[in-house]
Write a protein that holds these residues in place. Sequence first.
Motif, PDB file in Angstrom:
ATOM      1  N   LEU A 103       0.838  -1.205   0.000  1.00  0.00           N
ATOM      2  CA  LEU A 103       0.000   0.000   0.000  1.00  0.00           C
ATOM      3  C   LEU A 103       0.872   1.254   0.000  1.00  0.00           C
ATOM      4  CD1 LEU A 103      -2.888   1.202   0.307  1.00  0.00           C
ATOM      5  CD2 LEU A 103      -2.566   1.029   2.776  1.00  0.00           C
ATOM      6  N   GLU A 104       1.916   1.249   0.817  1.00  0.00           N
ATOM      7  CA  GLU A 104       2.832   2.388   0.871  1.00  0.00           C
ATOM      8  C   GLU A 104       3.523   2.590  -0.476  1.00  0.00           C
ATOM      9  OE1 GLU A 104       6.585   3.856   3.585  1.00  0.00           O
ATOM     10  OE2 GLU A 104       6.577   1.833   2.769  1.00  0.00           O
ATOM     11  N   LEU A 115      -2.784   8.769   5.131  1.00  0.00           N
ATOM     12  CA  LEU A 115      -3.793   7.730   5.354  1.00  0.00           C
ATOM     13  C   LEU A 115      -3.687   7.173   6.767  1.00  0.00           C
ATOM     14  CD1 LEU A 115      -3.718   5.736   1.993  1.00  0.00           C
ATOM     15  CD2 LEU A 115      -5.724   6.831   2.991  1.00  0.00           C
ATOM     16  N   VAL A 116      -2.454   6.904   7.210  1.00  0.00           N
ATOM     17  CA  VAL A 116      -2.241   6.377   8.558  1.00  0.00           C
ATOM     18  C   VAL A 116      -2.668   7.399   9.602  1.00  0.00           C
ATOM     19  CG1 VAL A 116      -0.488   5.630  10.221  1.00  0.00           C
ATOM     20  CG2 VAL A 116      -0.419   4.774   7.878  1.00  0.00           C
ATOM     21  N   ALA A 117      -2.292   8.660   9.384  1.00  0.00           N
ATOM     22  CA  ALA A 117      -2.663   9.718  10.337  1.00  0.00           C
ATOM     23  C   ALA A 117      -4.177   9.836  10.443  1.00  0.00           C
ATOM     24  CB  ALA A 117      -2.050  11.049   9.906  1.00  0.00           C
ATOM     25  N   LEU A 118      -4.869   9.784   9.318  1.00  0.00           N
ATOM     26  CA  LEU A 118      -6.327   9.864   9.344  1.00  0.00           C
ATOM     27  C   LEU A 118      -6.919   8.650  10.049  1.00  0.00           C
ATOM     28  CD1 LEU A 118      -8.956  11.303   8.378  1.00  0.00           C
ATOM     29  CD2 LEU A 118      -8.878   9.789   6.394  1.00  0.00           C
ATOM     30  N   HIS A 119      -6.332   7.477   9.804  1.00  0.00           N
ATOM     31  CA  HIS A 119      -6.843   6.236  10.393  1.00  0.00           C
ATOM     32  C   HIS A 119      -6.885   6.314  11.913  1.00  0.00           C
ATOM     33  CE1 HIS A 119      -7.747   1.939  10.278  1.00  0.00           C
ATOM     34  NE2 HIS A 119      -6.925   1.808  11.297  1.00  0.00           N
ATOM     35  N   VAL A 169       3.363  -1.959  12.890  1.00  0.00           N
ATOM     36  CA  VAL A 169       3.669  -1.932  11.457  1.00  0.00           C
ATOM     37  C   VAL A 169       3.536  -0.519  10.914  1.00  0.00           C
ATOM     38  CG1 VAL A 169       2.955  -2.747   9.167  1.00  0.00           C
ATOM     39  CG2 VAL A 169       2.984  -4.341  11.104  1.00  0.00           C
ATOM     40  N   TYR A 170       2.405   0.130  11.218  1.00  0.00           N
ATOM     41  CA  TYR A 170       2.191   1.497  10.730  1.00  0.00           C
ATOM     42  C   TYR A 170       3.245   2.446  11.281  1.00  0.00           C
ATOM     43  CZ  TYR A 170      -2.473  -0.053   9.270  1.00  0.00           C
ATOM     44  OH  TYR A 170      -3.517  -0.701   8.678  1.00  0.00           O
TER      45      TYR A 170
END
Length: 200
Positions: A103-104, A115-119, A169-170
Amino acid sequence: MTAQVRPTTREAQRLQTRERILGAAIAEFKRSGMAGVEVNAIVAAAGVAHGTFYFHFPTKEHVLLELERREEARVAAQFERFLAGPHGLSDALTEVVALVRGLEERFGRPLFKELVALHFSPSRPESENWTDHPVIVLLVAEIERARDQGAVHPEVDPFSNAVFFLLGVYGVLSAGEDPDSRDVLLEKLVASTVRGLEIR
């Protein structure tokens, strides 16, 4: 037998417009990051009016949220196919790492980090239950399966361990810059997670 419902011409056009806006927004986000993109640039690239953008997406964050949902569903489908074959818990965790890294690679580090920050943002546009996230659901079920087979300690909490693993992981992918260092950290994360789950 139930007849298949075909979308009307108007509904099909609405969906095409939404896809055009989403595609234009993603391209702009990849180029400049979400914060650096004005809605003007998105609507110009999509060839729609401002009002049309806001009809489909109340904010830029909602565009990112839509992308996150789609990508999570796609990653979950790939993970589910992997889980259908023979594997161990370590293999499953390694596959999750590979899928998230994919994905990255597809979106590039800046968009992936957004995307990670929003998640994990407490101010994300819509609050959801963990069961709305298919990758977490599959990983929880995989840890439960291993526990039921006696490979994992009976007192292990599958949900907490699945979430902590994904956070790790993130975190490694978002914070780390050096590919070799990240590879080592991710391998250690998989190994330490498995060791923490095993019966001693």
